[in-house]
Design a protein around this motif. Structure first.
Motif, PDB file in Angstrom:
ATOM      1  N   ALA A  99     -25.675  17.999  18.075  1.00 41.28           N
ATOM      2  CA  ALA A  99     -25.308  16.487  17.589  1.00 41.28           C
ATOM      3  C   ALA A  99     -23.801  16.075  17.957  1.00 41.28           C
ATOM      4  O   ALA A  99     -23.521  15.083  18.218  1.00 41.28           O
ATOM      5  N   SER A 100     -23.108  17.067  17.559  1.00 51.66           N
ATOM      6  CA  SER A 100     -21.483  16.763  17.669  1.00 51.66           C
ATOM      7  C   SER A 100     -21.195  16.614  19.044  1.00 51.66           C
ATOM      8  O   SER A 100     -20.498  15.482  19.461  1.00 51.66           O
ATOM      9  N   GLN A 101     -21.430  17.349  19.812  1.00 48.81           N
ATOM     10  CA  GLN A 101     -21.300  17.242  21.357  1.00 48.81           C
ATOM     11  C   GLN A 101     -22.038  16.207  21.843  1.00 48.81           C
ATOM     12  O   GLN A 101     -21.524  15.387  22.988  1.00 48.81           O
ATOM     13  N   GLY A 102     -23.106  15.388  21.460  1.00 47.98           N
ATOM     14  CA  GLY A 102     -23.916  14.474  21.814  1.00 47.98           C
ATOM     15  C   GLY A 102     -22.907  13.247  21.340  1.00 47.98           C
ATOM     16  O   GLY A 102     -22.843  12.010  22.128  1.00 47.98           O
ATOM     17  N   GLN A 103     -22.178  13.261  20.388  1.00 49.43           N
ATOM     18  CA  GLN A 103     -21.398  12.202  19.777  1.00 49.43           C
ATOM     19  C   GLN A 103     -20.179  12.239  20.820  1.00 49.43           C
ATOM     20  O   GLN A 103     -19.800  10.961  21.184  1.00 49.43           O
ATOM     21  N   MET A 104     -19.675  13.213  21.269  1.00 49.92           N
ATOM     22  CA  MET A 104     -18.676  13.291  22.213  1.00 49.92           C
ATOM     23  C   MET A 104     -19.121  12.795  23.418  1.00 49.92           C
ATOM     24  O   MET A 104     -18.242  11.996  24.177  1.00 49.92           O
ATOM     25  N   MET A 105     -20.273  12.901  23.952  1.00 49.59           N
ATOM     26  CA  MET A 105     -20.673  12.384  25.107  1.00 49.59           C
ATOM     27  C   MET A 105     -20.700  10.841  25.174  1.00 49.59           C
ATOM     28  O   MET A 105     -20.189  10.226  26.157  1.00 49.59           O
ATOM     29  N   THR A 106     -21.079  10.250  23.891  1.00 46.22           N
ATOM     30  CA  THR A 106     -20.894   8.748  23.730  1.00 46.22           C
ATOM     31  C   THR A 106     -19.708   8.101  23.954  1.00 46.22           C
ATOM     32  O   THR A 106     -19.273   7.199  24.462  1.00 46.22           O
ATOM     33  N   ILE A 107     -18.790   8.812  23.238  1.00 49.92           N
ATOM     34  CA  ILE A 107     -17.278   8.560  23.192  1.00 49.92           C
ATOM     35  C   ILE A 107     -16.804   8.636  24.625  1.00 49.92           C
ATOM     36  O   ILE A 107     -16.250   7.663  25.210  1.00 49.92           O
ATOM     37  N   ALA A 108     -17.145   9.675  25.302  1.00 47.80           N
ATOM     38  CA  ALA A 108     -16.748   9.953  26.483  1.00 47.80           C
ATOM     39  C   ALA A 108     -17.103   8.797  27.680  1.00 47.80           C
ATOM     40  O   ALA A 108     -16.477   8.298  28.440  1.00 47.80           O
ATOM     41  N   GLU A 109     -18.447   8.448  27.381  1.00 48.68           N
ATOM     42  CA  GLU A 109     -18.734   7.550  28.337  1.00 48.68           C
ATOM     43  C   GLU A 109     -18.251   6.047  28.155  1.00 48.68           C
ATOM     44  O   GLU A 109     -18.123   5.232  29.142  1.00 48.68           O
ATOM     45  N   GLU A 110     -18.027   5.887  26.821  1.00 51.09           N
ATOM     46  CA  GLU A 110     -17.089   4.632  26.744  1.00 51.09           C
ATOM     47  C   GLU A 110     -15.859   4.486  27.437  1.00 51.09           C
ATOM     48  O   GLU A 110     -15.114   3.394  27.504  1.00 51.09           O
ATOM     49  N   LEU A 111     -15.205   5.546  27.434  1.00 52.59           N
ATOM     50  CA  LEU A 111     -13.834   5.903  28.115  1.00 52.59           C
ATOM     51  C   LEU A 111     -14.065   5.973  29.705  1.00 52.59           C
ATOM     52  O   LEU A 111     -12.937   6.109  30.325  1.00 52.59           O
ATOM     53  N   GLY A 112     -15.084   5.863  30.098  1.00 51.57           N
ATOM     54  CA  GLY A 112     -15.117   6.218  31.546  1.00 51.57           C
ATOM     55  C   GLY A 112     -14.902   7.669  31.795  1.00 51.57           C
ATOM     56  O   GLY A 112     -14.783   7.978  33.170  1.00 51.57           O
TER      57      GLY A 112
END
Length: 215
Positions: A74-87
């Motif tokens: 779940a924590s890694q998934g949250q990072m994926m979301t943040i990363a996607e927003e940053l490109g």
């Protein structure tokens, strides 16, 4: 135009380091009309004892932090979301394996002498988090260097030698002695520490405040 020097202590194996730099880039873009920035990268190893092909990241993180694999996922998934927003590409962050990053840091040092440390660092982040590649593998490292526009032959020569090993160890010793125990850490103008992957707004404010206090 005022100059701001930023020393970044980070590890290729640290997702927050990739996020932190992407956020710093946004902050620097917003301040580009006010300040001239110089970036210097410094080594930190999350897994200095790691050897071989490593182990899957989720059980490794669960054991390290005393949490379940589901929580770590779940924590890694949250990072994926943040990363996607940053490109930035974190598509395979949950499929990667633990790995040793010492040789990768040596190549960043080598690239720094050619003014391309940031490009190599970003190529390494892309390989590890975006494609789950083993960034201790010489072939992967050479491809990252080539992706950053540098000589694969030159990189190969570095990897086949002990070049820059002392520079990496000196980095690690210096910043551990200075009290840096987690990454990313941003040292501004050799004096001020910004710890962690702060939001761009926070970084903009901090950099403006530091610049106002600096002679």
């Amino acid at each position: 135009m005022k100059k701001i020097d930023i020393d970044i202590v980070s590890d290729i194996a640290c997702p927050w380091c990739a996020i932190g730099y992407a956020r710093l880039e946004l902050a620097m873009q917003r301040l580009a009309s006010e300040f001239a920035f110089t970036i210097r990268w410094h080594a930190f190893e999350l897994n200095p004892e790691q050897s071989g092909e490593g182990e899957p990241i989720l059980p490794a993180l669960a054991r390290k932090y005393g949490r379940s694999e589901e929580e770590m996922s779940a924590s890694q998934g949250q990072m994926m979301t943040i990363a996607e927003e940053l490109g930035i590409n974190f598509a395979k962050i949950q499929e990667r394996r633990t790995c040793n990053t010492f040789d990768a840091h040596r190549l960043v040092k080598w690239a720094g002498e050619k003014g391309e440390a940031t490009a190599v660092k970003q190529a390494l982040f892309e390989a590890y988090f975006g494609r789950a590649e083993d960034v201790s593998d010489p072939d992967v490292l050479v491809r990252c260097v080539e992706a950053a526009g540098l000589s694969p032959e030159g990189a190969g020569e570095v990897l086949e030698s002990a070049q820059y090993a002392d520079a990496v160890r000196e980095d690690e010793a210096r910043y551990q002695h200075a009290g840096v125990s987690s990454v990313p850490a941003f040292i501004i103008n050799d004096k001020y520490l910004i710890a962690g992957a702060q939001e761009p707004d926070t970084l903009v404010g901090a950099l403006q405040e530091i610049a106002a206090e600096s002679p």
